[in-house]
Design a protein around this motif. Structure first.
Motif, PDB file in Angstrom:
ATOM      1  N   ALA A 114       0.833  -1.206   0.000  1.00 24.73           N
ATOM      2  CA  ALA A 114       0.000   0.000   0.000  1.00 24.73           C
ATOM      3  C   ALA A 114       0.868   1.257   0.000  1.00 24.73           C
ATOM      4  CB  ALA A 114      -0.926  -0.010   1.206  1.00 24.73           C
ATOM      5  N   GLY A 115       1.969   1.211   0.754  1.00 23.52           N
ATOM      6  CA  GLY A 115       2.884   2.344   0.763  1.00 23.52           C
ATOM      7  C   GLY A 115       3.488   2.584  -0.607  1.00 23.52           C
ATOM      8  N   LEU A 116       3.884   1.507  -1.277  1.00 26.07           N
ATOM      9  CA  LEU A 116       4.421   1.619  -2.629  1.00 26.07           C
ATOM     10  C   LEU A 116       3.373   2.188  -3.579  1.00 26.07           C
ATOM     11  CD1 LEU A 116       6.542   1.066  -4.823  1.00 26.07           C
ATOM     12  CD2 LEU A 116       5.681  -1.288  -4.939  1.00 26.07           C
ATOM     13  N   ASP A 117       2.153   1.695  -3.477  1.00 25.17           N
ATOM     14  CA  ASP A 117       1.081   2.214  -4.334  1.00 25.17           C
ATOM     15  C   ASP A 117       0.860   3.704  -4.093  1.00 25.17           C
ATOM     16  OD1 ASP A 117       0.714  -0.312  -5.387  1.00 25.17           O
ATOM     17  OD2 ASP A 117      -1.042  -0.791  -4.161  1.00 25.17           O
ATOM     18  N   GLY A 118       1.000   4.121  -2.828  1.00 32.53           N
ATOM     19  CA  GLY A 118       0.866   5.534  -2.512  1.00 32.53           C
ATOM     20  C   GLY A 118       1.965   6.371  -3.147  1.00 32.53           C
ATOM     21  N   VAL A 119       3.175   5.854  -3.138  1.00 34.42           N
ATOM     22  CA  VAL A 119       4.296   6.546  -3.775  1.00 34.42           C
ATOM     23  C   VAL A 119       4.049   6.689  -5.274  1.00 34.42           C
ATOM     24  CG1 VAL A 119       6.738   6.312  -4.401  1.00 34.42           C
ATOM     25  CG2 VAL A 119       6.001   5.910  -2.039  1.00 34.42           C
ATOM     26  N   VAL A 120       3.540   5.630  -5.887  1.00 33.78           N
ATOM     27  CA  VAL A 120       3.241   5.673  -7.327  1.00 33.78           C
ATOM     28  C   VAL A 120       2.143   6.690  -7.618  1.00 33.78           C
ATOM     29  CG1 VAL A 120       2.340   4.354  -9.265  1.00 33.78           C
ATOM     30  CG2 VAL A 120       4.008   3.312  -7.731  1.00 33.78           C
ATOM     31  N   ALA A 121       1.093   6.670  -6.798  1.00 33.62           N
ATOM     32  CA  ALA A 121      -0.016   7.598  -7.003  1.00 33.62           C
ATOM     33  C   ALA A 121       0.439   9.047  -6.848  1.00 33.62           C
ATOM     34  CB  ALA A 121      -1.143   7.289  -6.025  1.00 33.62           C
ATOM     35  N   ARG A 122       1.317   9.284  -5.883  1.00 35.43           N
ATOM     36  CA  ARG A 122       1.783  10.650  -5.620  1.00 35.43           C
ATOM     37  C   ARG A 122       2.796  11.117  -6.652  1.00 35.43           C
ATOM     38  NH1 ARG A 122       0.364  15.098  -2.697  1.00 35.43           N
ATOM     39  NH2 ARG A 122      -0.325  13.721  -1.016  1.00 35.43           N
ATOM     40  N   GLY A 123       3.780  10.257  -6.975  1.00 38.94           N
ATOM     41  CA  GLY A 123       4.870  10.679  -7.839  1.00 38.94           C
ATOM     42  C   GLY A 123       4.769  10.258  -9.283  1.00 38.94           C
ATOM     43  N   LYS A 124       3.823   9.374  -9.609  1.00 40.72           N
ATOM     44  CA  LYS A 124       3.629   8.885 -10.982  1.00 40.72           C
ATOM     45  C   LYS A 124       4.881   8.204 -11.534  1.00 40.72           C
ATOM     46  CE  LYS A 124      -0.297  11.048 -10.672  1.00 40.72           C
ATOM     47  NZ  LYS A 124      -1.512  10.292 -10.272  1.00 40.72           N
ATOM     48  N   ALA A 125       5.702   7.650 -10.666  1.00 39.36           N
ATOM     49  CA  ALA A 125       6.953   7.033 -11.107  1.00 39.36           C
ATOM     50  C   ALA A 125       6.727   5.592 -11.553  1.00 39.36           C
ATOM     51  CB  ALA A 125       7.986   7.060  -9.991  1.00 39.36           C
ATOM     52  N   GLN A 126       7.552   5.168 -12.472  1.00 42.89           N
ATOM     53  CA  GLN A 126       7.570   3.794 -12.956  1.00 42.89           C
ATOM     54  C   GLN A 126       8.986   3.265 -12.878  1.00 42.89           C
ATOM     55  OE1 GLN A 126       6.023   4.010 -16.943  1.00 42.89           O
ATOM     56  NE2 GLN A 126       3.931   4.459 -16.290  1.00 42.89           N
ATOM     57  N   ALA A 127       9.133   1.983 -13.179  1.00 43.07           N
ATOM     58  CA  ALA A 127      10.461   1.372 -13.169  1.00 43.07           C
ATOM     59  C   ALA A 127      11.385   2.100 -14.131  1.00 43.07           C
ATOM     60  CB  ALA A 127      10.361  -0.108 -13.549  1.00 43.07           C
ATOM     61  N   GLU A 128      12.620   2.293 -13.694  1.00 40.81           N
ATOM     62  CA  GLU A 128      13.690   2.903 -14.473  1.00 40.81           C
ATOM     63  C   GLU A 128      13.475   4.386 -14.746  1.00 40.81           C
ATOM     64  OE1 GLU A 128      14.834   0.596 -17.885  1.00 40.81           O
ATOM     65  OE2 GLU A 128      14.964  -1.263 -16.737  1.00 40.81           O
ATOM     66  N   ASP A 129      12.662   5.034 -13.928  1.00 37.06           N
ATOM     67  CA  ASP A 129      12.560   6.489 -13.995  1.00 37.06           C
ATOM     68  C   ASP A 129      13.662   7.158 -13.195  1.00 37.06           C
ATOM     69  OD1 ASP A 129      10.404   6.711 -15.686  1.00 37.06           O
ATOM     70  OD2 ASP A 129       8.917   7.003 -14.095  1.00 37.06           O
ATOM     71  N   LYS A 130      14.439   6.370 -12.457  1.00 39.96           N
ATOM     72  CA  LYS A 130      15.532   6.859 -11.604  1.00 39.96           C
ATOM     73  C   LYS A 130      14.961   7.617 -10.408  1.00 39.96           C
ATOM     74  CE  LYS A 130      20.111   9.089 -12.062  1.00 39.96           C
ATOM     75  NZ  LYS A 130      21.069   8.087 -12.589  1.00 39.96           N
TER      76      LYS A 130
END
Length: 211
Positions: A114-130
């Motif tokens: 859930a924490g990871l999903d929150g980070v994705v939702a907030r930052g819109k980051a994907q794999a290899e975005d650095k």
């Protein structure tokens, strides 16, 4: 022996993370000076110092309220992108865990997801975005896979730690596609991402304390 994680252990996790951030503050700032605003170490150190103080003020509390307090403190005290991202991570974990005195390894895994999903939702980051995603996502995947393979909590956290370290190191040759670093284009290549570096410390702190 039980693999349940108590609120005492969760409290120790937050405090250990704060210790590691303080120890690595200058290194994180050095990494951020190459591709960011040169404030990642200082910002996180300030935020985690405030988070520890907030736990001192909170007193005994359930897992969810404890991590929610940490998240709210980080959002309110840490500047830049790291405050909202780390704050969201802890807030999402707190929401999933609820007001309980201890959680199972599987519940911890669900909270980390859930924490990871929150980070994705907030930052819109994907794999290899650095970004921090490149260390945190492999760590969560490795933890969940370890539990499915029948590993105990300590060994699953060990796998997560190794995966986070590998993900952190893998950011060095990446071209940044998010945040301030993305403005540098090709000049971002060859620099380890500070966010991935700090999240590897978060996972290391978990491996040290949530046994």
């Amino acid at each position: 022996m039980t693999d349940d994680v108590t609120t005492v252990a969760l409290d120790a996790w937050v405090r250990r993370f704060a210790e590691l951030i303080a120890q690595e503050r200058d290194h994180l700032t050095e990494l951020d000076s190459a591709i960011g605003d040169a404030d990642h170490g200082a910002n996180l150190d300030r935020g985690m110092t405030a988070a520890v103080a907030s736990l001192d003020d909170l007193g005994p509390a359930g897992a969810g309220p404890m991590l929610t307090k940490v998240g709210m403190t980080l959002v309110s005290t840490v500047g830049g992108a790291s405050g909202p991202l780390y704050g969201t991570l802890f807030l999402r974990m707190g929401t999933v865990l609820g007001d309980v005195p201890s959680v199972s390894a599987e519940q911890l895994g669900a909270a980390l997801r859930a924490g990871l999903d929150g980070v994705v939702a907030r930052g819109k980051a994907q794999a290899e975005d650095k970004t921090m995603y490149d260390a945190f996502a492999p760590a969560v995947d490795a933890f969940e896979a370890g539990l499915k393979d029948g590993l105990g909590l300590a060994d699953a956290l060990g796998r997560a730690r190794a995966a986070a370290d590998e993900g952190r190191d893998a950011t060095t040759p990446m071209l940044a596609r998010k945040g301030r670093a993305s403005y540098l284009g090709e000049r971002s290549v060859g620099h380890q991402d500070p966010g991935a570096t700090s999240v590897a410390l978060l996972v290391a702190a978990a491996a040290d304390t949530l046994r």
